[in-house]
Write an enzyme that holds these catalytic residues in place. Structure first.
Site, short mmCIF file in Angstrom:
data_model
loop_
_atom_site.label_atom_id
_atom_site.label_comp_id
_atom_site.label_asym_id
_atom_site.label_seq_id
_atom_site.Cartn_x
_atom_site.Cartn_y
_atom_site.Cartn_z
N SER A 269 37.73 40.04 39.85
CA SER A 269 39.12 39.83 40.21
C SER A 269 39.83 40.71 41.38
O SER A 269 39.23 41.30 41.55
CB SER A 269 39.55 39.78 38.18
OG SER A 269 40.31 41.35 38.42
N ASP A 270 40.58 39.60 41.22
CA ASP A 270 41.79 41.24 42.18
C ASP A 270 42.61 41.55 41.80
O ASP A 270 42.76 41.47 39.94
CB ASP A 270 42.43 39.78 43.45
CG ASP A 270 43.41 40.42 44.40
OD1 ASP A 270 43.30 39.64 45.50
OD2 ASP A 270 43.05 42.01 44.53
N TRP A 271 43.39 42.94 42.32
CA TRP A 271 43.96 43.67 40.96
C TRP A 271 44.58 43.16 40.35
O TRP A 271 45.88 42.46 40.25
CB TRP A 271 44.67 43.80 42.75
CG TRP A 271 45.72 45.68 42.03
CD1 TRP A 271 46.85 45.20 40.95
CD2 TRP A 271 45.44 46.77 42.01
NE1 TRP A 271 47.10 46.51 40.42
CE2 TRP A 271 46.40 47.62 41.00
CE3 TRP A 271 45.11 47.52 43.13
CZ2 TRP A 271 46.41 49.05 41.17
CZ3 TRP A 271 44.48 49.12 43.01
CH2 TRP A 271 45.39 49.92 41.86
N ALA A 272 44.13 43.16 39.12
CA ALA A 272 44.97 42.82 38.31
C ALA A 272 45.48 41.03 37.59
O ALA A 272 46.25 40.54 37.04
CB ALA A 272 46.63 44.05 38.12
#
Ligand code: GLC
Length: 720
Positions: A269-272
């Site tokens: 995933s991307d950050w969060a």
């Protein structure tokens, strides 16, 4: 690590079968070093959540470490506590260099040269692996046609075919040929899958609403190239596709990425971005976020506690296989990097200090010379020895020339434009600038006084590094009013005014275009930027770069790309006496500087243009030939570009699409034969059923040195 010497797939499965559910889930969690009491790069919002030492001992990967000793210490401590001794993966944003910074990717794309990209990626990997990094969150393969979006700086620009070629080169440069044996190679993570660059109004993280046909035609090619080149990871994007955020979008992940692109590697995933399914409004809480992302098929949860806190309640007999597949993909990645045999991947406890890499700065400078675009020149450049030259403006002495995403880069080691020019044989008068880089009335008066006394004035203007990159969108992409005013005032006093623009995006330069006798687009040229610019200004390097993204006349023209569709009421030329056609009342349709544009100190022409034939079957090919002539006294290089129009197709196609290009060097007063081979593949496009294929019919060809001036050279016909 005698347990894992010569780890094989069968051992991996044996290891896997020993893992508990919590240990499996831990492999799918990625945190910053802060959680291990070690500082690191923070590249997104940080939520505090409590993790116990048990949970920490099971985490699978870390992002954002800053030096080898940090990696070594975290890995050592982790393995001492880990039951199964599965090594941690260390990932970081090595986007255009690690500590020695190359020009921003959009600048390097101006080279139109895969070899340049590959060299920069290889050297970045060398410096990054010396610091203990295993995976880089690069390349950015986003397709983008809106310079308001700050992340254009880290892309390859507005053409899908150019971006695909350069994305492939990044992967080859980073990953090399053997990740396990070559300790200075990096696993690459192509991002952001998919559509992130289409953020509405150019506003980062904003809604994206693109059709499937647009996604498959323009956003997919660079990701396909990365996957075909063997990229090890893909990162999801923050945005929605068809109303569902990609990190929870099963159709985009399972059909487009896994099935259509046949990607078998790790999806992170991307950050969060998993936790952000809640603010997106498609998940009620962390449990639903984890459920949606897990079901969609995201393997690693970067910097959120969604998987860590909820996956153990979501996994059951029906979906256990899905969990196992994700965990095995992560273990396979660690194995491909040789981490089971050597968790420190070549780091040695007694020599963790920085290692120098021969020729690194030299390469950075040469790559910067290939990335700097000469937009305008009435002959005032190159400078001549002995000239009295003034250097003014907020970027004249600035070392803020590394650009965004240059974490470990050190501004104080960057060569400013003034530094670069200081060693040249001109009489240089530099009007220094205060640290806050604001232009005061007093500064303008000093500059006017200086301009009166000199032959030539160079005015260095543009953005600060943090005005582009992530979370850095702009509604106004012109130079600041004060920068405009400085240029206007100086050009009234000294007609020989040269403007150098430092920016992470195409700016709208209409306000100063007439006043400047020459304009150089420096982008953010990296650690050796000043030396590269000085060499270009003096003619010690002959500029040859071309724009990978159009420079608009006005922000009102955006989003925009050279690959315009005709529309039902095309504007045939820039006259304004027609009413009911596709145009603006207050601006031309064309960009100020088009995709593919860039000048040289040499002068090139194309003559004796030939087509080997005008009709081809699907199994045949047509050769376009030409003589490329350098009619100047200076050896130089340029990029010859072949564009094509599919005249009648099932769906509308652009009036011009880049299909082939070649970087060519020709000696003074010399010429060389060039040729491009067109095959059926070059004539294919995405149909409404999302299949890529070529239709029989007519195709117009254009050949030249940019997307706008390329001339019609004839039509070819595909027959069955
Ligand atoms: C950021 C960026 C992504 C980057 C990641 C890790 O939010 O969107 O490009 O690789 O977080 O730093």
């Amino acid at each position: 690590m005698e347990r894992f010497s010569n780890m094989k797939q069968v051992d991996l499965v044996a290891l896997f079968n020993e893992m508990t559910l919590d240990e499996k889930i831990g492999q799918l969690v990625q945190l910053t070093p802060d959680f291990f009491e070690q500082g690191g790069e923070i590249t997104g919002p940080v939520k505090e959540w409590e993790l116990d030492s048990e949970q920490l001992s099971r985490v699978g990967s870390i992002l954002g470490t800053q030096k080898a000793s940090q990696v070594y210490n975290i890995q050592k401590e982790y393995l001492e506590q880990s039951r199964l001794k599965i090594p941690l993966l260390f990932m970081a944003d090595i986007i255009h260099g690690y500590e020695t910074i190359f020009p921003i990717p959009l600048a390097m794309a101006s080279s139109f040269d895969e070899a340049i990209i590959k060299e920069a990626a290889r050297l970045s990997a060398h410096e990054g692996t010396n610091a203990g990094i295993h995976v880089t969150f690069s390349p950015n393969a986003d397709y983008v046609k809106d310079a308001r979006w700050g992340r254009v700086m880290e892309t390859n620009g507005e053409d899908p075919i150019l971006s695909a070629a350069l994305t492939r080169a990044f992967i080859e440069g980073y990953q090399g040929t053997d990740l396990a044996k070559d300790k200075n190679s990096l696993a690459a993570c192509v991002k952001h899958f998919i559509g992130y660059g289409a953020a509405q109004a150019g506003r980062d993280y904003n809604t994206v609403d693109i059709s499937d046909i647009e996604m498959y035609q323009n956003y997919l090619p660079a990701f396909k190239a990365a996957i075909d080149a063997g990229v090890k990871l893909v990162m999801t994007s923050f945005n929605t596709i068809q109303g569902i955020p990609v990190s929870g979008n099963k159709r985009v992940i399972q059909k487009t990425l896994r099935q259509d692109l046949n990607f078998e590697g790790v999806l992170i995933s991307d950050w969060a971005s998993i936790a952000e399914l809640v603010p997106h409004g498609v998940a009620k809480d962390g449990y639903e976020s984890a459920e949606l992302a897990f079901d969609a098929g995201v393997d690693i949860d970067m910097m959120s506690d969604s998987y860590l806190s909820h996956l153990n309640l979501i996994v059951n007999a029906e979906n256990l296989d899905k969990l196992n597949e994700s965990v095995l993909r992560v273990l396979n990645l660690k194995n491909a990097l040789g981490l089971f045999e050597d968790p420190y991947r070549g780091l040695e406890k007694d020599s963790l200090d920085k290692k120098t890499i021969d020729g690194l700065r030299d390469s950075t400078r040469k790559i910067a010379e290939r990335s700097i675009v000469l937009l305008k020149n009435d002959g005032i450049l190159p400078l001549k020895n002995g000239q009295n030259v003034g250097l003014i403006g907020p970027k004249a002495t600035s070392q803020d020339i590394l650009g965004a995403w240059s974490w470990m880069g050190q501004n104080d080691k960057a060569i400013s434009l003034a530094d670069g020019l200081a060693s040249k044989s001109i009489n240089l008068s530099t009007l220094d600038f205060s640290e806050n880089e604001n232009i005061t009335d007093e500064y303008i008066e000093k500059a006017k006084k200086l301009a009166k006394e000199l032959d030539i004035v160079i005015i260095a203007v543009g953005e600060k590094s943090d005005e582009s990159g992530e979370g850095s969108s702009l509604v106004n992409i012109e130079l600041s009013r004060k920068q405009d005013r400085l240029i206007q005032e100086i050009s009234k006093i000294n007609a020989k005014t040269i403007v150098i623009v430092f920016s992470g995006r195409p700016l709208a330069l209409s306000n100063i275009n007439e006043e400047a006798r020459a304009i150089i687009q420096a982008w953010f040229p990296g650690s050796e930027g000043g030396n590269a610019l000085a060499n270009i200004l003096m003619g010690d390097a002959n500029p040859q770069a071309k724009l990978p993204m159009s420079f608009p006349r006005s922000v009102g023209q955006l989003p925009n790309t050279y690959a315009q569709m005709s529309t039902g009421r095309p504007k045939k030329n820039d006259n304004k006496n027609e009413k009911y056609i596709s145009q603006y009342l207050d601006e031309l349709n064309t960009p100020l500087y088009p995709f593919g544009h860039g000048l040289s100190y040499s002068e090139f022409t194309l003559e004796h243009i030939t087509l080997s034939k005008e009709t081809m079957t699907r199994a045949e090919a047509i050769t376009v030939g030409a003589d490329l002539k350098n009619i100047s006294h200076i050896k130089g290089s340029t990029v010859v570009q072949l564009y094509l129009q599919d005249v009648v197709a099932q769906v509308t196609r652009p009036m011009r699409e880049l299909k082939k290009w070649s970087v060519e060097t020709v000696n003074a007063k010399d010429e060389k034969e060039i040729e491009f081979i067109i095959t059926e593949e070059d004539l294919a496009y995405v149909h409404s059923d999302l299949t890529q294929r070529a239709d029989v019919g007519e195709f117009k060809l254009y050949l030249g040195f940019d997307s706008q001036s390329a001339m019609y050279i004839g039509s070819i016909h595909l027959t069955d």
